[in-house]
Write a protein that holds these residues in place. Structure first.
Motif, PDB file in Angstrom:
ATOM      1  N   TRP A  22       0.817  -1.217   0.000  1.00  0.00           N
ATOM      2  CA  TRP A  22       0.000   0.000   0.000  1.00  0.00           C
ATOM      3  C   TRP A  22       0.850   1.266   0.000  1.00  0.00           C
ATOM      4  CZ3 TRP A  22      -4.809  -0.547  -1.283  1.00  0.00           C
ATOM      5  CH2 TRP A  22      -5.559  -1.647  -0.870  1.00  0.00           C
ATOM      6  N   ALA A  25       0.822   3.006   3.475  1.00  0.00           N
ATOM      7  CA  ALA A  25       1.375   2.352   4.673  1.00  0.00           C
ATOM      8  C   ALA A  25       2.762   2.950   4.949  1.00  0.00           C
ATOM      9  CB  ALA A  25       1.475   0.850   4.438  1.00  0.00           C
ATOM     10  N   PRO A  26       3.214   2.933   6.201  1.00  0.00           N
ATOM     11  CA  PRO A  26       4.514   3.562   6.494  1.00  0.00           C
ATOM     12  C   PRO A  26       5.732   2.782   5.994  1.00  0.00           C
ATOM     13  CG  PRO A  26       3.456   2.741   8.508  1.00  0.00           C
ATOM     14  CD  PRO A  26       2.467   2.573   7.405  1.00  0.00           C
ATOM     15  N   LEU A  70       0.241   3.160  14.728  1.00  0.00           N
ATOM     16  CA  LEU A  70       1.401   3.317  13.844  1.00  0.00           C
ATOM     17  C   LEU A  70       1.154   2.786  12.439  1.00  0.00           C
ATOM     18  CD1 LEU A  70       4.245   2.368  16.348  1.00  0.00           C
ATOM     19  CD2 LEU A  70       3.434   4.642  15.727  1.00  0.00           C
ATOM     20  N   SER A  71       0.445   1.678  12.329  1.00  0.00           N
ATOM     21  CA  SER A  71       0.192   1.127  11.002  1.00  0.00           C
ATOM     22  C   SER A  71      -1.008   0.187  11.056  1.00  0.00           C
ATOM     23  CB  SER A  71       1.434   0.365  10.509  1.00  0.00           C
ATOM     24  OG  SER A  71       1.261  -0.028   9.174  1.00  0.00           O
ATOM     25  N   VAL A  74      -5.226  -3.708   5.437  1.00  0.00           N
ATOM     26  CA  VAL A  74      -6.069  -4.871   5.145  1.00  0.00           C
ATOM     27  C   VAL A  74      -5.751  -5.288   3.710  1.00  0.00           C
ATOM     28  CG1 VAL A  74      -8.480  -5.576   4.781  1.00  0.00           C
ATOM     29  CG2 VAL A  74      -7.845  -4.276   6.823  1.00  0.00           C
ATOM     30  N   ARG A  80     -13.440  -3.573   3.097  1.00  0.00           N
ATOM     31  CA  ARG A  80     -14.848  -3.231   3.385  1.00  0.00           C
ATOM     32  C   ARG A  80     -15.617  -4.399   4.007  1.00  0.00           C
ATOM     33  NH1 ARG A  80     -15.742   1.990   1.129  1.00  0.00           N
ATOM     34  NH2 ARG A  80     -17.530   2.214   2.495  1.00  0.00           N
ATOM     35  N   ARG A  81     -14.919  -5.151   4.855  1.00  0.00           N
ATOM     36  CA  ARG A  81     -15.602  -6.202   5.614  1.00  0.00           C
ATOM     37  C   ARG A  81     -15.444  -5.952   7.107  1.00  0.00           C
ATOM     38  NH1 ARG A  81     -13.772 -11.840   2.711  1.00  0.00           N
ATOM     39  NH2 ARG A  81     -13.642 -11.031   0.600  1.00  0.00           N
ATOM     40  N   ALA A  82     -15.181  -4.699   7.465  1.00  0.00           N
ATOM     41  CA  ALA A  82     -15.042  -4.271   8.864  1.00  0.00           C
ATOM     42  C   ALA A  82     -13.840  -4.903   9.563  1.00  0.00           C
ATOM     43  CB  ALA A  82     -16.327  -4.561   9.649  1.00  0.00           C
ATOM     44  N   ILE A  83     -12.861  -5.365   8.779  1.00  0.00           N
ATOM     45  CA  ILE A  83     -11.684  -5.968   9.423  1.00  0.00           C
ATOM     46  C   ILE A  83     -10.842  -4.895  10.120  1.00  0.00           C
ATOM     47  CG2 ILE A  83      -9.502  -7.168   8.956  1.00  0.00           C
ATOM     48  CD1 ILE A  83     -11.085  -8.808   6.858  1.00  0.00           C
ATOM     49  N   ALA A  84     -10.622  -3.771   9.451  1.00  0.00           N
ATOM     50  CA  ALA A  84      -9.849  -2.697  10.082  1.00  0.00           C
ATOM     51  C   ALA A  84     -10.581  -2.172  11.318  1.00  0.00           C
ATOM     52  CB  ALA A  84      -9.597  -1.569   9.092  1.00  0.00           C
ATOM     53  N   ALA A  85     -11.878  -2.018  11.219  1.00  0.00           N
ATOM     54  CA  ALA A  85     -12.652  -1.518  12.372  1.00  0.00           C
ATOM     55  C   ALA A  85     -12.516  -2.484  13.549  1.00  0.00           C
ATOM     56  CB  ALA A  85     -14.121  -1.358  11.974  1.00  0.00           C
ATOM     57  N   ASN A 111      -5.644  10.323   2.262  1.00  0.00           N
ATOM     58  CA  ASN A 111      -5.977   8.910   2.464  1.00  0.00           C
ATOM     59  C   ASN A 111      -7.431   8.793   2.961  1.00  0.00           C
ATOM     60  OD1 ASN A 111      -6.078   6.205   2.956  1.00  0.00           O
ATOM     61  ND2 ASN A 111      -4.240   6.121   4.247  1.00  0.00           N
ATOM     62  N   ALA A 114      -8.715   5.636   5.003  1.00  0.00           N
ATOM     63  CA  ALA A 114      -8.239   5.625   6.396  1.00  0.00           C
ATOM     64  C   ALA A 114      -8.887   6.747   7.211  1.00  0.00           C
ATOM     65  CB  ALA A 114      -6.717   5.750   6.421  1.00  0.00           C
ATOM     66  N   LEU A 117     -12.288   5.665   8.049  1.00  0.00           N
ATOM     67  CA  LEU A 117     -12.217   4.598   9.064  1.00  0.00           C
ATOM     68  C   LEU A 117     -12.004   5.203  10.448  1.00  0.00           C
ATOM     69  CD1 LEU A 117     -11.638   1.622  10.075  1.00  0.00           C
ATOM     70  CD2 LEU A 117      -9.241   2.095   9.515  1.00  0.00           C
ATOM     71  N   TYR A 118     -11.040   6.107  10.555  1.00  0.00           N
ATOM     72  CA  TYR A 118     -10.717   6.671  11.870  1.00  0.00           C
ATOM     73  C   TYR A 118     -11.881   7.511  12.413  1.00  0.00           C
ATOM     74  CZ  TYR A 118      -5.926   5.245  10.706  1.00  0.00           C
ATOM     75  OH  TYR A 118      -4.800   4.532  10.364  1.00  0.00           O
TER      76      TYR A 118
HETATM   77  C1  LIG Z   1      -7.850   2.000   5.458  1.00  0.00           C
HETATM   78  C2  LIG Z   1      -8.058   0.490   5.489  1.00  0.00           C
HETATM   79  C3  LIG Z   1      -7.171  -0.105   6.608  1.00  0.00           C
HETATM   80  C4  LIG Z   1      -9.538   0.173   5.772  1.00  0.00           C
HETATM   81  O1  LIG Z   1      -9.675  -1.234   5.889  1.00  0.00           O
HETATM   82  P1  LIG Z   1     -11.112  -1.958   5.758  1.00  0.00           P
HETATM   83  O2  LIG Z   1     -11.025  -3.258   6.497  1.00  0.00           O
HETATM   84  O3  LIG Z   1     -11.507  -2.015   4.335  1.00  0.00           O
HETATM   85  O4  LIG Z   1     -12.065  -0.954   6.544  1.00  0.00           O
HETATM   86  P2  LIG Z   1     -13.482  -1.312   7.211  1.00  0.00           P
HETATM   87  O5  LIG Z   1     -14.202  -2.300   6.350  1.00  0.00           O
HETATM   88  O6  LIG Z   1     -13.263  -1.656   8.635  1.00  0.00           O
HETATM   89  O7  LIG Z   1     -14.224   0.095   7.060  1.00  0.00           O
HETATM   90  C5  LIG Z   1     -14.650   0.877   8.165  1.00  0.00           C
HETATM   91  C6  LIG Z   1     -15.092   2.237   7.630  1.00  0.00           C
HETATM   92  O8  LIG Z   1     -13.987   2.920   7.054  1.00  0.00           O
HETATM   93  C7  LIG Z   1     -14.430   3.706   5.937  1.00  0.00           C
HETATM   94  N1  LIG Z   1     -13.814   3.203   4.696  1.00  0.00           N
HETATM   95  C8  LIG Z   1     -13.090   2.059   4.534  1.00  0.00           C
HETATM   96  N2  LIG Z   1     -12.672   1.947   3.246  1.00  0.00           N
HETATM   97  C9  LIG Z   1     -13.135   3.035   2.597  1.00  0.00           C
HETATM   98  C10 LIG Z   1     -13.031   3.484   1.257  1.00  0.00           C
HETATM   99  N3  LIG Z   1     -12.365   2.779   0.320  1.00  0.00           N
HETATM  100  N4  LIG Z   1     -13.614   4.662   0.925  1.00  0.00           N
HETATM  101  C11 LIG Z   1     -14.279   5.393   1.833  1.00  0.00           C
HETATM  102  N5  LIG Z   1     -14.436   5.023   3.151  1.00  0.00           N
HETATM  103  C12 LIG Z   1     -13.861   3.850   3.509  1.00  0.00           C
HETATM  104  C13 LIG Z   1     -15.934   3.532   5.886  1.00  0.00           C
HETATM  105  O9  LIG Z   1     -16.503   4.527   6.721  1.00  0.00           O
HETATM  106  C14 LIG Z   1     -16.104   2.161   6.509  1.00  0.00           C
HETATM  107  O10 LIG Z   1     -17.392   1.927   7.030  1.00  0.00           O
HETATM  108  P3  LIG Z   1     -18.544   1.351   6.033  1.00  0.00           P
HETATM  109  O11 LIG Z   1     -17.927   0.180   5.300  1.00  0.00           O
HETATM  110  O12 LIG Z   1     -19.632   0.949   6.991  1.00  0.00           O
HETATM  111  O13 LIG Z   1     -18.904   2.476   5.113  1.00  0.00           O
HETATM  112  C15 LIG Z   1      -7.694  -0.162   4.109  1.00  0.00           C
HETATM  113  O14 LIG Z   1      -8.313   0.570   3.085  1.00  0.00           O
HETATM  114  C16 LIG Z   1      -6.209  -0.212   3.834  1.00  0.00           C
HETATM  115  O15 LIG Z   1      -5.531  -1.187   4.186  1.00  0.00           O
HETATM  116  N6  LIG Z   1      -5.657   0.858   3.208  1.00  0.00           N
HETATM  117  C17 LIG Z   1      -4.244   0.880   2.839  1.00  0.00           C
HETATM  118  C18 LIG Z   1      -3.315   1.054   4.055  1.00  0.00           C
HETATM  119  C19 LIG Z   1      -3.577   2.363   4.774  1.00  0.00           C
HETATM  120  O16 LIG Z   1      -3.832   3.389   4.171  1.00  0.00           O
HETATM  121  N7  LIG Z   1      -3.507   2.310   6.124  1.00  0.00           N
HETATM  122  C20 LIG Z   1      -3.714   3.507   6.948  1.00  0.00           C
HETATM  123  C21 LIG Z   1      -2.472   4.280   7.125  1.00  0.00           C
HETATM  124  S1  LIG Z   1      -1.248   3.355   8.033  1.00  0.00           S
END
Ligand SMILES: CC(C)(COP(=O)(O)OP(=O)(O)OC[C@H]1O[C@@H](n2cnc3c(N)ncnc32)[C@H](O)[C@@H]1OP(=O)(O)O)[C@@H](O)C(=O)NCCC(=O)NCCS
Length: 146
Positions: A22, A25-26, A70-71, A74, A80-85, A111, A114, A117-118
């Motif tokens: 990604w 990612a850092p 820090l990092s 997914v 978009r399966r709530a794994i990060a959440a 970003n 992210a 998500l936050y």
């Molecule tokens: C950011 C990241 C970790 C989200 O992972 P994920 O498991 O897909 O996120 P979740 O399914 O838990 O999503 C939770 C919420 O985040 C937001 N979100 C996640 N992906 C999104 C997207 N592509 N666009 C807009 N909002 C998004 C939404 O609000 C989502 O809730 P919803 O699905 O009910 O709408 C993933 O996109 C990723 O790995 N990105 C690359 C690495 C990165 O940027 N990490 C952060 C900096 S270290």
């Protein structure tokens, strides 16, 4: 159902691949990931799919009763399966048990996944470092009470 559990050294090959995959990612180096696993102040979590694949990870550290995010990443096949959440929720619970009252992080204003998500996980923007990253984007500083 995807399981969230402490990371193990056998996860590090896949974590390193994801960390390198990604743009946002850092980009921790492999030795840094190995060292992180051994730190007592680290919260290092993996998300494992039912077929035993690594689908995401979280790295945070506890500093002065504060969880620093820090990092977190997914795998592209698991978005978009709530794994990060769920990774964040698990980290918050562990940090609370260790006496933390606050979580902090910084994220590029560009970003959007992210940032959303936050925000959805309860973080609020509390500051900005203008043009902080190499691509000219600003870093948003975010905080959450645990
Ligand atoms: C950011 C990241 C970790 C989200 O992972 P994920 O498991 O897909 O996120 P979740 O399914 O838990 O999503 C939770 C919420 O985040 C937001 N979100 C996640 N992906 C999104 C997207 N592509 N666009 C807009 N909002 C998004 C939404 O609000 C989502 O809730 P919803 O699905 O009910 O709408 C993933 O996109 C990723 O790995 N990105 C690359 C690495 C990165 O940027 N990490 C952060 C900096 S270290």
């Amino acid at each position: 159902m995807t399981v969230i559990r402490p990371s193990r050294s056998s996860d590090l090959d896949e974590i390193f691949s994801l960390e390198s995959y990604w743009d946002y990612a850092p980009h921790w180096l492999r030795p840094q990931l190995e060292a992180e696993l051994l730190r007592p102040d680290s919260i290092f979590l993996s998300a494992e799919s039912p077929d035993s694949r690594l689908c995401g990870y979280f790295i945070g550290r506890i500093l002065e009763k504060e969880l620093q995010v820090l990092s977190i990443s997914v795998g592209p096949a698991y978005l978009r399966r709530a794994i990060a959440a769920r990774l964040l929720d698990c980290a918050f619970s562990k940090a609370r048990l260790k006496g933390c009252a606050r979580a902090t992080l910084e994220v590029s204003e560009r970003n959007i996944p992210a940032l959303n998500l936050y925000k959805k996980s309860g973080f609020q923007i509390v500051g900005k470092r203008v043009k902080f990253y190499n691509d000219g984007s600003s870093a948003l500083l975010m905080d959450k009470l645990l």
